[in-house]
Design a protein around this motif. Structure first.
Motif, PDB file in Angstrom:
ATOM      1  N   HIS A  69       0.811  -1.225   0.000  1.00  0.00           N
ATOM      2  CA  HIS A  69       0.000   0.000   0.000  1.00  0.00           C
ATOM      3  C   HIS A  69       0.848   1.280   0.000  1.00  0.00           C
ATOM      4  CE1 HIS A  69      -3.504   2.517   0.824  1.00  0.00           C
ATOM      5  NE2 HIS A  69      -2.875   3.041   1.855  1.00  0.00           N
ATOM      6  N   GLU A  70       1.886   1.339   0.817  1.00  0.00           N
ATOM      7  CA  GLU A  70       2.717   2.555   0.859  1.00  0.00           C
ATOM      8  C   GLU A  70       3.302   2.877  -0.512  1.00  0.00           C
ATOM      9  OE1 GLU A  70       6.735   4.376   2.989  1.00  0.00           O
ATOM     10  OE2 GLU A  70       6.302   2.229   3.113  1.00  0.00           O
TER      11      GLU A  70
ATOM     12  N   ASP B 170      -8.597   5.601  -3.362  1.00  0.00           N
ATOM     13  CA  ASP B 170      -8.148   6.971  -3.123  1.00  0.00           C
ATOM     14  C   ASP B 170      -6.659   7.169  -3.356  1.00  0.00           C
ATOM     15  OD1 ASP B 170     -10.769   7.570  -2.354  1.00  0.00           O
ATOM     16  OD2 ASP B 170     -10.371   7.038  -0.270  1.00  0.00           O
ATOM     17  N   SER B 171      -5.985   6.179  -3.929  1.00  0.00           N
ATOM     18  CA  SER B 171      -4.521   6.242  -4.041  1.00  0.00           C
ATOM     19  C   SER B 171      -4.026   7.009  -5.247  1.00  0.00           C
ATOM     20  CB  SER B 171      -3.955   4.809  -4.089  1.00  0.00           C
ATOM     21  OG  SER B 171      -4.405   4.137  -5.251  1.00  0.00           O
TER      22      SER B 171
ATOM     23  N   GLU C 230      -8.016   0.604  -2.622  1.00  0.00           N
ATOM     24  CA  GLU C 230      -7.059   1.538  -3.234  1.00  0.00           C
ATOM     25  C   GLU C 230      -7.741   2.660  -4.013  1.00  0.00           C
ATOM     26  OE1 GLU C 230      -4.049   1.532  -2.462  1.00  0.00           O
ATOM     27  OE2 GLU C 230      -3.843  -0.442  -1.544  1.00  0.00           O
TER      28      GLU C 230
ATOM     29  N   GLY D  13       1.781   9.269  -6.660  1.00  0.00           N
ATOM     30  CA  GLY D  13       2.231  10.608  -6.286  1.00  0.00           C
ATOM     31  C   GLY D  13       3.422  11.094  -7.083  1.00  0.00           C
TER      32      GLY D  13
ATOM     33  N   TRP E  99       0.971   4.317  -3.239  1.00  0.00           N
ATOM     34  CA  TRP E  99       0.814   5.773  -3.162  1.00  0.00           C
ATOM     35  C   TRP E  99       2.031   6.502  -3.730  1.00  0.00           C
ATOM     36  CZ3 TRP E  99      -3.036   9.077  -1.014  1.00  0.00           C
ATOM     37  CH2 TRP E  99      -4.206   8.411  -0.637  1.00  0.00           C
ATOM     38  N   TRP E 100       3.228   5.965  -3.504  1.00  0.00           N
ATOM     39  CA  TRP E 100       4.427   6.610  -4.029  1.00  0.00           C
ATOM     40  C   TRP E 100       4.411   6.660  -5.556  1.00  0.00           C
ATOM     41  CZ3 TRP E 100       8.601   9.346  -2.451  1.00  0.00           C
ATOM     42  CH2 TRP E 100       8.754   9.524  -1.070  1.00  0.00           C
TER      43      TRP E 100
ATOM     44  N   ARG F 177      -1.469  17.179  -5.681  1.00  0.00           N
ATOM     45  CA  ARG F 177      -2.680  16.392  -5.498  1.00  0.00           C
ATOM     46  C   ARG F 177      -3.766  16.810  -6.497  1.00  0.00           C
ATOM     47  NH1 ARG F 177       0.303  13.358  -3.493  1.00  0.00           N
ATOM     48  NH2 ARG F 177       0.045  12.226  -1.549  1.00  0.00           N
TER      49      ARG F 177
END
Length: 395
Positions: free
Chosen positions: A88-89, A128-129, A126, A96, A92-93, A220
């Motif tokens: 999960h971390e 919202d990722s 996921e 982003g 997001w990377w 974002r």
């Protein structure tokens, strides 16, 4: 193009090969393991020109895939269930950092208790990722969406990663007829790799460093705007795919409608059991019940305009194979947000591999039409008789 009888996992592995992926980060977890096993076998036979990176965890699988993609090559990975949560971390990377990456999620229930069977909660977690999120209903669509994903993610209007959901065991392991394109057809469809920047020791850039609050918020916003822009790109990519590669499917829209034109009732659903819903609809129509199916193919971006156009004049039943505890079905909340003034009922069922087929769907639809109470959670008849063998602290 040729016909083959293959599983969803086989279809995805072939799609990765045909897309000329250069790096694949791999870590095994049921039910997607055979995808990466198949890619490794192709590599050993000399059929695949990709670098296979065997890592110690799903977190590392995404990190390795991310690093390769950031360095400028087409990259891919696959996971499921606890593996996606562990990843999960890094999920997001990647989003982003605005780097195109493609991933398959062989959907599977999340523990505890331990369960290897199908549901959609891992995939839906996921939303919202920042990833584009599509869900296949057949092995054919799993192949097609994987190839299309490289074109979509690498479009300069998008530059976001994309994951494709595929029902564990139901699609991943079940074999059916799939039209497999030739390498020449895929080459004509996929342009050379494009991305917003490339990590290069000779041309150093800073990446992932501390942003000011204002810059962070602007980044974002850029992800949100890219998601919105991807709707047009997805439609373009789908139409071109049907023209150049496999001339079947319904890729000129984000989602798919089935017998909705004259329907009074609509079943909203996602994934392989959509076909069961279509069979149920066919039989219920013979009984005089005007019902159709709206199949969600893209969760992100959310096709709000399509949803309103297709469903605003109907009574809507949403079947969820996932749940947001204390709120309800995750797909239901998405549909309800687009149609706040429409009569909508959400039903949660099929979790953890509970078998829901054509006959069970006919029961659910009839109950919906008759407006009874208490079908928010639906169990097949045999499952209703089973008492939960609970730990002592559960009352």
């Amino acid at each position: 193009m040729m016909e083959k009888v293959i599983s969803g996992n086989d279809a995805v592995a072939l799609a990765v090969k045909l897309s000329r992926v250069k790096v694949t980060g791999i870590y095994p977890i049921t039910p997607q393991t055979y995808i990466i096993e198949s890619l490794s076998e192709m590599k050993d036979r000399g059929e695949l020109e990709t670098e296979i990176i065997r890592v110690e965890s799903e977190h590392s699988a995404m990190a390795a895939t991310f690093g390769a993609a950031a360095a400028g090559v087409r990259a891919y990975t696959a996971t499921a269930s606890q593996g996606l949560l562990y990843m999960h971390e890094m999920v997001w990377w990647v989003a982003g950092s605005r780097i195109p990456v493609v991933m398959t999620v062989g959907t599977r229930a999340v523990g505890p208790p331990w369960n290897i069977w199908n549901e959609h909660t891992d995939f839906m977690s996921e939303r919202d990722s920042g990833w584009i999120m599509a869900f296949a209903s057949t092995p054919q669509e799993a192949m097609d969406l994987t190839i299309m994903a490289f074109r979509i993610t690498e479009d300069e209007r998008v530059f976001l990663p994309m994951m494709i959901g595929m029902d564990g065991f139901i699609l991943s392991h079940t074999k059916t007829r799939v039209y497999v394109p030739s390498q020449e057809e895929v080459d004509s469809y996929l342009p050379p790799r494009r991305q917003p920047y490339v990590l290069d020791p000779e041309d150093s850039i800073a990446m992932g460093n501390m942003f000011s609050p204002e810059d962070y918020m602007k980044l974002r916003e850029s992800i949100h705007r890219a998601q919105i822009a991807s709707k047009e790109v997805i439609v373009e990519a789908g139409k071109e795919y049907m023209k150049r590669v496999v001339p079947i499917g319904s890729y000129s829209t984000l989602n798919e409608s089935y017998k909705l034109e004259d329907a009074d009732y609509a079943v909203v659903i996602m994934g392989a059991w959509s076909l069961d819903a279509m069979q149920a609809v066919d039989e219920l129509r013979k009984e005089g019940l005007k019902v159709g199916v709206y199949r969600v193919r893209f969760v992100r971006p959310w096709a709000g305009e399509e949803v309103v156009e297709a469903l605003s004049d109907k009574s809507v039943l949403v079947l969820d194979r996932s749940v947001s505890f204390g709120r309800g079905g995750q797909l239901y909340t998405e549909v309800k947000a687009s149609l706040p003034d429409t009569d909508i009922k959400g039903v949660i069922t099929g979790l953890g591999g509970v078998s829901i087929g054509k006959n069970e769907m006919k029961v659910i639809i009839r109950k919906f039409v008759e407006r009874p109470q208490g079908i928010e959670w639906f169990y097949p008849e045999e499952a209703r008789k089973i008492e939960l063998r609970s730990p002592r602290y559960i009352k």
